[in-house]
Design an enzyme around this catalytic site. Structure first.
Site, mmCIF file in Angstrom:
data_model
loop_
_atom_site.group_PDB
_atom_site.id
_atom_site.type_symbol
_atom_site.label_atom_id
_atom_site.label_comp_id
_atom_site.label_asym_id
_atom_site.label_seq_id
_atom_site.Cartn_x
_atom_site.Cartn_y
_atom_site.Cartn_z
ATOM 1 N N HIS A 2 0.833 -1.213 0.000
ATOM 2 C CA HIS A 2 0.000 0.000 0.000
ATOM 3 C C HIS A 2 0.869 1.265 0.000
ATOM 4 O O HIS A 2 0.574 2.253 0.668
ATOM 5 C CB HIS A 2 -0.954 0.015 1.201
ATOM 6 C CG HIS A 2 -2.271 0.690 0.904
ATOM 7 N ND1 HIS A 2 -3.350 0.017 0.405
ATOM 8 C CD2 HIS A 2 -2.664 1.968 1.017
ATOM 9 C CE1 HIS A 2 -4.355 0.838 0.237
ATOM 10 N NE2 HIS A 2 -3.964 2.055 0.594
ATOM 11 N N ARG A 17 2.107 2.923 3.258
ATOM 12 C CA ARG A 17 1.233 3.863 3.954
ATOM 13 C C ARG A 17 0.416 3.235 5.089
ATOM 14 O O ARG A 17 -0.350 3.937 5.739
ATOM 15 C CB ARG A 17 0.290 4.531 2.946
ATOM 16 C CG ARG A 17 1.018 5.462 2.007
ATOM 17 C CD ARG A 17 0.144 5.930 0.846
ATOM 18 N NE ARG A 17 -1.098 6.551 1.269
ATOM 19 C CZ ARG A 17 -1.204 7.772 1.776
ATOM 20 N NH1 ARG A 17 -0.109 8.500 1.973
ATOM 21 N NH2 ARG A 17 -2.375 8.271 2.098
ATOM 22 N N GLY A 39 6.866 2.458 -5.273
ATOM 23 C CA GLY A 39 8.155 3.067 -5.567
ATOM 24 C C GLY A 39 8.578 3.047 -7.015
ATOM 25 O O GLY A 39 9.736 3.343 -7.325
ATOM 26 N N ARG A 44 9.066 4.651 -10.295
ATOM 27 C CA ARG A 44 9.154 6.064 -10.659
ATOM 28 C C ARG A 44 9.519 6.317 -12.115
ATOM 29 O O ARG A 44 9.465 7.459 -12.575
ATOM 30 C CB ARG A 44 10.189 6.761 -9.763
ATOM 31 C CG ARG A 44 9.846 6.741 -8.273
ATOM 32 C CD ARG A 44 8.654 7.625 -7.982
ATOM 33 N NE ARG A 44 8.307 7.628 -6.578
ATOM 34 C CZ ARG A 44 7.347 6.893 -6.034
ATOM 35 N NH1 ARG A 44 6.639 6.057 -6.799
ATOM 36 N NH2 ARG A 44 7.079 6.962 -4.744
#
Length: 341
Positions: A236, A239, A269, A271
């Site tokens: 998640h 978070r 993660g 990116r």
């Protein structure tokens, strides 16, 4: 519109919720939940980023790959890219609220369809947020995937039936939302599920069923045995639970356990298109992306959203050329080198 303009616009519109850092690594926003940060110390968020960085690509240029295909087939639908918009809600309390929940959902669902990929819509602490996603999917003639929080069985099945009515391509539950602070704050009970409960949900619909939030071998096995069509390896976004490993740290072993039996997606993660290629090389069928695409939405609405999708897909294609991969199916683990921990 240029990328710098998108980031500058997003930085202004998301002020106080997301700092739109030059590189999004979770350090400046640690503990900011609600908001865009990671839980507690933010170490799980940061672990997601760091795990991808431990893998490097083996560059190969003696081959004939010049125009690789980034097409992915998912649930019988061909997508132009393996990058799928992750399910995110909470424009007002996570992203600053310059766009309404309805506007945000419309942009990501319609923008994804126009680009040739698909968006997952979410569920949230305000139950009407799920409806915003469903309405966007309906307007896109069903081209979207509805993801539901791990509520009571009755409430989940009710929402599955609503997704069926709008013609959604698939449905799922983000079981990794079982401990979300925002849900607790708003009095929306969520929690873990047993294998039998997952089976009940799978059997309640003819739509493909996705279970998002798998981080261990045993739970990957349980999910497959329960009959799910796909899992998302996910914490998640770091978070919900501090101090979990990064998703790249567990992806390969989960693939070795259930790969070939079910579809395996991954988030956390990711990116760049290079990160996407690393995920595919570790065995994922596709990836979910959230923060970069959210910045695109708030910095440039649909145009900005599609620009970030284009940027990441172009990066993926370039990386495929420079590692000799002519298609997603040709991406293998031998293009990776893992650095020593």
């Amino acid at each position: 519109m240029e990328l710098n303009q998108i980031y500058n616009n997003a930085r202004e519109k998301m002020k106080g919720y997301c700092k739109v850092c030059p590189f999004c690594d979770g350090k400046a926003c640690r503990g900011e939940v609600p908001g865009m940060g990671g839980a507690g110390t933010g170490s799980a968020f940061q672990a997601n980023i760091e795990a991808w960085q431990r893998y490097k690509l083996e560059m190969r240029t003696i081959h004939q790959v010049q125009n690789p295909s980034t097409e992915l087939e998912l649930f019988g639908v061909k997508l132009t890219t393996p990058i799928i918009k992750a399910p995110v809600t909470g424009s007002s309390y996570n992203m600053g609220g310059s766009l309404s929940e309805e506007e945000y959902a419309d942009i990501v669902v319609e923008g994804s369809k126009e680009f040739g990929t698909i968006a997952m819509t979410g569920d949230g602490a305000d139950p009407t947020m799920y409806n915003s996603g469903l309405e966007a999917i309906k307007q896109a003639d069903g081209f979207g995937i509805a993801i539901i929080k791990p509520r009571s069985q009755k409430e989940i099945i009710k929402r599955i039936k609503e997704a069926e009515k709008v013609g959604a391509l698939a449905v799922g539950v983000d079981i990794d939302g079982a401990g979300l602070i925002t849900m607790a704050l708003k009095g929306q009970p969520v929690g873990p599920k047993s294998k039998e409960e997952i089976e009940e949900l799978v059997n309640s619909t003819d739509l493909p069923f996705i279970l998002k939030g798998i981080m261990t071998l045993d739970e990957a096995r349980i999910a497959a045995e329960a009959g799910v069509d796909a899992i998302v390896v996910s914490n998640h976004g770091g978070r919900v639970l501090d101090s979990t490993p990064g998703t790249a740290d567990v992806l390969a072993e989960i693939v070795s356990e259930v790969g070939g039996r079910i579809k395996i997606l991954v988030d956390g993660g990711i990116r760049s298109g290079v990160d996407v290629l690393k995920a595919l090389a570790l065995g994922a069928n596709g990836v979910l992306v959230a923060r970069p695409l959210i910045i695109g939405v708030f910095g440039g609405e649909k145009e900005g959203f599609k620009m970030i999708l284009e940027k990441m897909t172009t990066e993926l294609k370039k990386a495929m050329i420079l590692t000799g991969c002519e298609s997603l199916g040709a991406v293998k683990g031998n293009i990776l080198r893992k650095l020593n921990d």
